[in-house]
Enzyme design. Sequence first.
Site, short mmCIF file in Angstrom:
data_model
loop_
_atom_site.label_atom_id
_atom_site.label_comp_id
_atom_site.label_asym_id
_atom_site.label_seq_id
_atom_site.Cartn_x
_atom_site.Cartn_y
_atom_site.Cartn_z
CG MET A 31 -1.91 -1.19 1.16
SD MET A 31 -3.46 -0.92 2.03
CE MET A 31 -2.88 -0.63 3.68
N GLY A 32 2.15 1.08 -0.39
CA GLY A 32 3.04 2.23 -0.47
C GLY A 32 3.56 2.69 0.87
CG HIS A 35 8.40 0.56 6.35
ND1 HIS A 35 8.66 -0.78 6.45
CD2 HIS A 35 7.07 0.70 6.54
CE1 HIS A 35 7.54 -1.42 6.74
NE2 HIS A 35 6.55 -0.55 6.78
CG HIS A 38 7.09 -1.93 2.31
ND1 HIS A 38 6.94 -0.84 3.12
CD2 HIS A 38 5.88 -2.52 2.23
CE1 HIS A 38 5.68 -0.76 3.52
NE2 HIS A 38 5.02 -1.77 3.01
N GLY A 150 4.78 -9.97 4.06
CA GLY A 150 5.44 -9.92 5.36
C GLY A 150 4.74 -10.79 6.40
CE LYS A 152 3.36 -4.67 10.47
NZ LYS A 152 2.12 -4.32 11.16
CD GLN A 156 -2.09 -8.75 4.25
OE1 GLN A 156 -2.90 -7.86 4.38
NE2 GLN A 156 -0.83 -8.52 3.90
CB VAL A 179 12.12 -5.43 8.93
CG1 VAL A 179 13.29 -4.50 9.18
CG2 VAL A 179 12.43 -6.37 7.78
NE ARG A 190 -3.24 1.29 9.81
CZ ARG A 190 -3.59 0.34 8.92
NH1 ARG A 190 -2.94 -0.80 8.87
NH2 ARG A 190 -4.58 0.55 8.09
O1 PAF Z 1 -0.26 -5.75 3.53
C1 PAF Z 1 -0.64 -4.83 2.79
O2 PAF Z 1 0.04 -3.82 2.60
C2 PAF Z 1 -2.00 -4.92 2.12
O3 PAF Z 1 -2.92 -5.55 2.94
C3 PAF Z 1 -1.95 -5.62 0.74
C4 PAF Z 1 -1.50 -7.05 0.86
C5 PAF Z 1 -1.02 -4.85 -0.17
C6 PAF Z 1 -3.35 -5.61 0.11
O4 PAF Z 1 -3.84 -4.31 -0.03
#
Ligand code: PAF
Length: 284
Positions: A31-32, A35, A38, A150, A152, A156, A179, A190
């Site tokens: 989601m951009g 850091h 990522h 990740g 973390k 998910q 990380v 966040r």
């Molecule tokens: O983990 C995330 O950043 C989001 O949930 C993802 C997997 C990119 C889906 O929007």
Amino acid sequence: MLEVVTSVRSVRERVRAWRAAGERIAFVPTMGNLHAGHVSLIALARTRGSRFVASIFVNPMQFGPNEDFAHYPRTPTADERMLADAGCDLMFMPDVNEVYPHGLDRGARVAVPELADMLCGKFRPGHFEGVATVVNKLFNIVQPDIAVFGEKDYQQLAIIRRMVSDLCLPIEIIGAPTVRENDGLAMSSRNQYLTPEERGIAPRIYAALRHAAGRLAARENDVAQIEAAGEAALTNAGFRVDYFSVREALELAAPKASDPHLVVLTAARIGKARLIDNVQVFRR
Ligand code: PAF
């Protein structure tokens, strides 16, 4: 050289050409507001593929009505630089109409019952349906060989693995270790919501998880007491705890004494931030 594209069509064209040339496509959905966490996902992807695609899309479907969609940090220029430095080939940054051409309410959705309803799913109704739906769409757009997520976001990752298995998607899912900052706080976009005082308290989450994991590794089996102690430690530190829970690591079911692989997960709120983290436990 990193190329930035915004349309499904452009992604498909690039990937089709790479595949025809025998390349192995690795994908990191994000989601951009990238850091070091990522960057570690991309570094792991680089060991497993030969072409690298990252998506940057703040997915409205996975945010509840009172959540932080509007305020979620958006830093596309810095993200582009980080992806270029990390050796990424393609940055896919669609707008919402490209991803949801029939709108958010009328489009098809992907549900992963049970796994999506527990833990964070209880506190964020619809969240994981939004995640599964967008990840499935992104997989169909990019058609990668592998995708990295990740650890973390442990729940998910479990949901995406289940979705890929149940929907027979030919994609290898790879989990990347969390990380952390030097004081143990898991990196997250966040964390920017924390005031300096809250930032000082935030590492207690990892400390509480590690303490619980240590007790489980030492074969203590009173899971309810371990969970209650973890929740109390965080409440006393100033958090509002959504859950502090011990689960079997693959299906996230209630643990049995014989389970060799467990995970301790928590979600806790402080100030404007809701932080999640987890620690795995391997028992012989
Ligand atoms: O983990 C995330 O950043 C989001 O949930 C993802 C997997 C990119 C889906 O929007």
